[in-house]
Write an enzyme that holds these catalytic residues in place. Structure first.
Site, PDB file in Angstrom:
ATOM      1  N   THR A 253      -3.291  -5.787  -5.660  1.00 44.92           N
ATOM      2  CA  THR A 253      -1.900  -6.247  -5.719  1.00 44.92           C
ATOM      3  C   THR A 253      -1.786  -7.761  -5.659  1.00 44.92           C
ATOM      4  O   THR A 253      -0.944  -8.356  -6.326  1.00 44.92           O
ATOM      5  CB  THR A 253      -1.093  -5.619  -4.566  1.00 44.92           C
ATOM      6  OG1 THR A 253      -1.030  -4.203  -4.770  1.00 44.92           O
ATOM      7  CG2 THR A 253       0.315  -6.178  -4.496  1.00 44.92           C
TER       8      THR A 253
ATOM      9  N   THR B 265      -5.054  -3.447  -1.272  1.00 45.29           N
ATOM     10  CA  THR B 265      -4.988  -2.977   0.107  1.00 45.29           C
ATOM     11  C   THR B 265      -5.248  -1.475   0.244  1.00 45.29           C
ATOM     12  O   THR B 265      -5.481  -0.996   1.356  1.00 45.29           O
ATOM     13  CB  THR B 265      -3.610  -3.287   0.719  1.00 45.29           C
ATOM     14  OG1 THR B 265      -2.588  -2.649  -0.049  1.00 45.29           O
ATOM     15  CG2 THR B 265      -3.361  -4.783   0.761  1.00 45.29           C
ATOM     16  N   ASP B 266      -5.221  -0.719  -0.861  1.00 50.24           N
ATOM     17  CA  ASP B 266      -5.411   0.730  -0.773  1.00 50.24           C
ATOM     18  C   ASP B 266      -6.692   1.108  -0.039  1.00 50.24           C
ATOM     19  O   ASP B 266      -6.725   2.115   0.670  1.00 50.24           O
ATOM     20  CB  ASP B 266      -5.458   1.353  -2.177  1.00 50.24           C
ATOM     21  CG  ASP B 266      -4.082   1.470  -2.808  1.00 50.24           C
ATOM     22  OD1 ASP B 266      -3.077   1.250  -2.099  1.00 50.24           O
ATOM     23  OD2 ASP B 266      -4.004   1.776  -4.014  1.00 50.24           O
TER      24      ASP B 266
END
Length: 342
Positions: free
Chosen positions: A18, A95-96
């Site tokens: 992201t 960030t997943d």
């Protein structure tokens, strides 16, 4: 300790995510920005007095990274750290998967310099995008002497978290990353990392070069579970982690399948609760933690199921046997001291 005329040097590895997203023109965003472009968007970076090298290592969503991507990155990082020419490393990514990738980098890092992982919860096209602030904080942390000997760290929202503790606890919040077991190690205050919660120990592997690529399954227990995911699992995996109820409980009806698993592959007993340690001696009914440990399951301790899977995969990939795996989990899970482990 600074490495070049009192100017610390940090290497930034960009993996996408992201923080590096841009619009496609057809709706939605995709990883498109290079690590250099990310740095150009950080206000005040040139005033920090930190020299920065850039490696555009990957450009992909965090969900598409895999264990081999991160072990290859770890090998690359370890060479840079061993050279003695850098004071810290920063990794930007989606960030997943940060709670898993950061722990894998932590387990594979024995150098004193920190590896700081960061990302963004709001992409650069949105108002209030947090990527530049997170990247600046990560660089400041990686360059600072107080971060040495702490292993891999996760820095977002001006909080410093240990990779072994941190979890992503919200889908969109800027403060999504929390450490349920112990809280953050510290905070960024006016650009300076302040470490107030020093870990008592950290577990890292001495063997860091994977020799195999094992398949490790993670199965979460649920109400009324009939074991459909456990059936034949030993034939399809090299190790297994169970995210059990509470302190380490499973349905009694699943014990024959679980006995078969523990008798054939390393089997780790973790908790799906999200915080706290699994127990060892409190409950004694069939399917309790005491019963399962007597049946050959290995206690994960404070490691949550995702981190337990990462550790088991790494131990198997680096050729550790069952006895060594048991000792490693005792140390990493917080119920023996790492000095007693291989």
């Amino acid at each position: 300790m600074p490495t070049c005329e009192d100017r610390p040097r940090v290497v930034v590895y960009g993996l996408g995510g992201t923080i590096a997203m841009a619009e496609t023109g057809a709706g939605g965003v995709v990883p498109a920005l290079s690590a250099s472009q990310l740095l150009q968007a950080v206000p005040g970076l040139s005033e920090t007095g930190i020299d920065i090298d850039v490696e555009d290592y990957r450009r992909m969503p965090g969900a598409s990274l895999d264990l081999t991507d991160i072990t290859a990155l770890a090998a690359h990082i370890n060479k840079r750290l061993a050279s003695g020419t850098v004071d810290g490393i920063v990794v930007t990514q989606g960030t997943d998967t940060i709670e898993e990738t950061s722990y894998l980098l932590d387990v594979l890092n024995t150098a004193p310099q920190p590896i700081v992982i960061t990302g963004a919860m709001r992409n650069p096209t949105l108002a209030g995008a947090d990527g530049p602030a997170n990247l600046l904080a990560a660089i400041q942390t990686a360059a600072h002497p107080s971060a040495r000997q702490l292993g891999a760290l996760v820095v977002l929202a001006d909080e410093i978290h240990a990779a072994s503790r941190v979890r992503k606890t919200h889908t969109t919040s800027g403060s999504a990353f929390q450490s349920p077991n112990g809280g953050p190690l510290g905070y960024l205050v006016e650009g300076i990392p302040r470490v107030h919660n020093q870990p008592t120990h950290r577990y890292a592997l001495q063997r860091t070069a994977p020799v195999t690529h094992p398949r490790v399954a993670l199965v979460t227990m649920c109400l009324g579970d009939d074991g459909v995911l456990l059936d034949g699992l030993a034939e399809r995996s090299d190790g297994v982690v169970i995210a059990a109820f509470g302190v380490g409980h499973v349905p009694q009806r699943l014990l024959p399948m679980l006995d078969d698993l523990a008798g054939r592959v390393p089997a780790i007993l973790a908790s799906r609760a999200g915080a706290g340690s699994g127990l060892a001696t409190t409950y004694a009914f069939p399917g309790s933690e005491q019963d399962l440990l007597h049946r050959g399951w290995i206690r994960a301790g404070f490691l949550d199921p995702l981190k337990a899977r990462v550790l088991l995969w790494t131990l198997l990939a680096t050729g550790h046997d069952h006895s060594e795996i048991t000792e490693a989990f005792a140390a990493a899970g917080g119920y023996t001291h790492p000095a007693s482990t291989p």
